[in-house]
Design an enzyme around this catalytic site. Sequence first.
Site, short mmCIF file in Angstrom:
data_model
loop_
_atom_site.label_atom_id
_atom_site.label_comp_id
_atom_site.label_asym_id
_atom_site.label_seq_id
_atom_site.Cartn_x
_atom_site.Cartn_y
_atom_site.Cartn_z
N GLN A 83 0.81 -1.22 0.00
CA GLN A 83 0.00 0.00 0.00
C GLN A 83 0.85 1.27 0.00
O GLN A 83 0.33 2.36 -0.25
CB GLN A 83 -0.94 0.02 1.22
CG GLN A 83 -2.03 -1.04 1.15
CD GLN A 83 -2.96 -0.92 2.34
OE1 GLN A 83 -2.68 -1.47 3.40
NE2 GLN A 83 -4.04 -0.19 2.19
N GLU A 88 -5.09 -7.56 5.98
CA GLU A 88 -3.72 -7.14 5.66
C GLU A 88 -2.93 -8.26 4.99
O GLU A 88 -2.16 -8.01 4.07
CB GLU A 88 -2.99 -6.65 6.92
CG GLU A 88 -3.62 -5.44 7.61
CD GLU A 88 -3.97 -4.29 6.68
OE1 GLU A 88 -3.28 -4.10 5.66
OE2 GLU A 88 -4.96 -3.59 6.95
ZN ZN Z 1 -6.41 -2.56 2.95
#
Ligand code: ZN
Length: 168
Positions: free
Chosen positions: A51, A132
């Site tokens: 991310q 995650e």
């Molecule tokens: Zn996420």
Amino acid sequence: MGIRKLRTMGDDCLRKNCKEIKMITPRIRLLAGDMLDTMYEANGVGLAAPQVGILKRMVVIDVDGEHPYVLINPEILETRGEQTGYEGCLSVPGKSGIVTRPNYAKVRAMGLDGKEFILEGEELLARAICHECDHLDGVIYVDKVEGELIDNEELEHQMEEEAINENE
Ligand code: ZN
């Protein structure tokens, strides 16, 4: 503080399989710290390395603002039960969607000290662990969402109305 740029849906980084981390180097420690800073800054409860554009198997999680976890090469060993509820992602800003996840998850990971540890979580922590870890395999929650994504503002409005109805 190191705030890194958040990658959002459509960015190729979010669809890649991430690589195992072989050694805890100063760069890895720096990345972990930056990921925590970036997560807190964005009011998130979890963040995965892809991310922020780094294709390595590391995630950070803190669901109560008091217990930050850094999980390197996490591997889910066991899951149990089911929970269905709204979920969001810092890479899908301003939106939420309903996802069914295990209600319990047990994960093995390496810490920044290079030692293996086990983390067990229920409810939100279990949800965060699964969410995650998915990121490390290029999976985003929108792949698993039931129905449509909803704007967070609309969701808050709905929840307020439900609360009012319950009080009546
Ligand atoms: Zn996420």
